[in-house]
Design a protein around this motif. Structure first.
Motif, short mmCIF file in Angstrom:
data_model
loop_
_atom_site.label_atom_id
_atom_site.label_comp_id
_atom_site.label_asym_id
_atom_site.label_seq_id
_atom_site.Cartn_x
_atom_site.Cartn_y
_atom_site.Cartn_z
N THR A 23 40.93 46.92 72.66
CA THR A 23 42.12 46.07 72.69
C THR A 23 43.33 46.97 72.52
N LEU A 24 44.26 46.87 73.44
CA LEU A 24 45.45 47.72 73.44
C LEU A 24 46.70 46.86 73.28
N VAL A 25 47.65 47.33 72.50
CA VAL A 25 48.93 46.64 72.34
C VAL A 25 50.05 47.52 72.88
N PHE A 26 50.84 46.95 73.78
CA PHE A 26 51.97 47.66 74.38
C PHE A 26 53.27 46.97 74.00
N VAL A 27 54.28 47.76 73.67
CA VAL A 27 55.60 47.24 73.36
C VAL A 27 56.63 47.93 74.26
N HIS A 28 57.83 47.40 74.27
CA HIS A 28 58.89 47.99 75.09
C HIS A 28 59.50 49.20 74.38
N GLU A 29 59.66 50.26 75.15
CA GLU A 29 60.33 51.48 74.69
C GLU A 29 61.32 51.85 75.77
N GLY A 30 62.52 51.33 75.67
CA GLY A 30 63.46 51.44 76.77
C GLY A 30 62.96 50.57 77.91
N ILE A 31 62.91 51.15 79.12
CA ILE A 31 62.40 50.38 80.26
C ILE A 31 60.89 50.46 80.36
N ILE B 226 48.81 50.29 83.58
CA ILE B 226 48.85 51.40 82.63
C ILE B 226 47.71 51.30 81.60
N ALA B 227 47.22 50.08 81.35
CA ALA B 227 46.05 49.93 80.49
C ALA B 227 44.84 50.58 81.16
N VAL C 196 46.28 43.63 75.48
CA VAL C 196 45.42 43.74 76.66
C VAL C 196 43.99 44.08 76.22
N LYS C 197 43.03 43.26 76.67
CA LYS C 197 41.62 43.54 76.38
C LYS C 197 40.99 44.14 77.63
N VAL C 198 40.32 45.27 77.44
CA VAL C 198 39.77 46.03 78.57
C VAL C 198 38.31 46.40 78.29
N SER C 199 37.51 46.41 79.33
CA SER C 199 36.12 46.90 79.22
C SER C 199 35.86 47.86 80.39
N TRP C 200 34.89 48.74 80.22
CA TRP C 200 34.61 49.75 81.25
C TRP C 200 33.20 50.29 81.10
N ASP C 201 32.77 51.04 82.11
CA ASP C 201 31.50 51.76 82.02
C ASP C 201 31.75 53.21 82.39
N TYR C 202 30.66 53.99 82.42
CA TYR C 202 30.77 55.42 82.75
C TYR C 202 29.94 55.73 83.99
N THR C 203 30.33 56.76 84.70
CA THR C 203 29.63 57.12 85.94
C THR C 203 28.24 57.67 85.67
N ASP C 204 27.99 58.12 84.45
CA ASP C 204 26.69 58.68 84.07
C ASP C 204 26.08 57.79 82.98
N ASP C 205 24.88 57.29 83.23
CA ASP C 205 24.21 56.41 82.26
C ASP C 205 23.94 57.10 80.93
N GLY C 206 24.01 58.41 80.91
CA GLY C 206 23.78 59.16 79.68
C GLY C 206 24.85 58.89 78.62
N PHE C 207 25.95 58.27 79.04
CA PHE C 207 27.03 57.95 78.10
C PHE C 207 27.16 56.45 77.87
N SER C 208 26.10 55.73 78.14
CA SER C 208 26.13 54.26 78.01
C SER C 208 26.33 53.79 76.57
N GLY D 52 33.99 54.92 84.74
CA GLY D 52 33.69 54.35 86.05
C GLY D 52 34.56 53.14 86.34
N THR D 53 33.95 51.96 86.35
CA THR D 53 34.67 50.72 86.64
C THR D 53 35.39 50.21 85.40
N ILE D 54 36.66 49.87 85.58
CA ILE D 54 37.48 49.34 84.48
C ILE D 54 37.85 47.89 84.79
N THR D 55 37.69 47.01 83.81
CA THR D 55 38.02 45.60 83.98
C THR D 55 39.02 45.17 82.91
N VAL D 56 40.15 44.62 83.35
CA VAL D 56 41.11 44.03 82.41
C VAL D 56 40.65 42.59 82.17
#
Length: 208
Positions: free
Chosen positions: A192-200, A86-87, A173-185, A148-152
């Motif tokens: 860094t994302l933080v997830f907690v429990h909300e029900g299940i 989900i990250a 969760v620490k995540v890095s990524w790039d874009y399919t178009d170099d114009g957005f480099s 583009g490519t996402i790395t956890v």
């Protein structure tokens, strides 16, 4: 002897005819140029968790959704695999703008905690989504980023307090990524994302 007023009557008739013709032209032109607002259908759902897949999503996102579905159908859900997926999906859906119809069509909301949702939407519309042009008639020309490519890079169990609640088994969760178009480099490419429990569910409460 009274003079007849036929010329005046003729002028009035001509004006009426011209007016009717103009009105007809305007109505015809309006109907002819009418464009139907593009409606997006739900292609698949994971009902127990409230996740929905819209038909306009890319093949990459659809593949991630299928992987998430497989993870959540296990008798015992692997939470680390779940939070990683989900990250990835949040990053892809939030930072890819090409499939969004307007600035109010904020991506990734299914993964955001109800506690943080209203503030999250407002911040998104005022920042990253602020200059997104409307595409409700499917005629936008604006060039937009696609993730583009996402790395956890890292996943950690942690304690996290939000509102009056404390989750002893939250995930950072620490995540890095790039874009399919170099114009957005020069766009944001890590978070860094933080997830907690909300029900299940595991839900996003912090993004930085």
């Amino acid at each position: 002897m009274h003079l007849k007023k036929r010329p005046k009557v003729i002028i009035i008739l001509v004006v009426c005819i011209v007016t009717l013709l103009l009105l007809g032209f305007i109505i015809f032109n309006t109907l002819n140029n009418h464009k139907t607002v593009k409606k997006v259908k739900i292609e698949n759902s994971i009902d127990e968790y409230g996740y929905n897949l819209k038909e306009n999503k890319s093949k990459e996102y659809k593949a991630m959704f299928k992987e998430l579905e497989t993870i959540l159908k296990e008798k015992e859900v692997d939470e680390e695999a779940y939070v990683k997926k989900i990250a990835e999906m949040f990053i892809y859906d939030f930072y890819s703008l090409s499939d969004k119809t307007a600035k109010t069509d904020v991506g990734g909301l299914e993964f955001v905690h109800s506690y943080a949702l209203e503030n999250f939407i407002q911040n998104a519309e005022d920042t990253y989504y602020k200059y997104l042009e409307s595409n409700i008639y499917d005629n936008r020309k604006q060039t937009l980023p696609v993730v583009g490519t996402i790395t956890v890079d890292d996943v950690q169990n942690t304690q996290f307090a939000y509102g009056e609640e404390v989750d002893e088994n939250a995930y950072t969760v620490k995540v890095s990524w790039d874009y399919t178009d170099d114009g957005f480099s020069d766009y944001q490419n890590s978070a860094t994302l933080v997830f907690v429990h909300e029900g299940i569910k595991l839900s996003l409460v912090e993004l930085k």
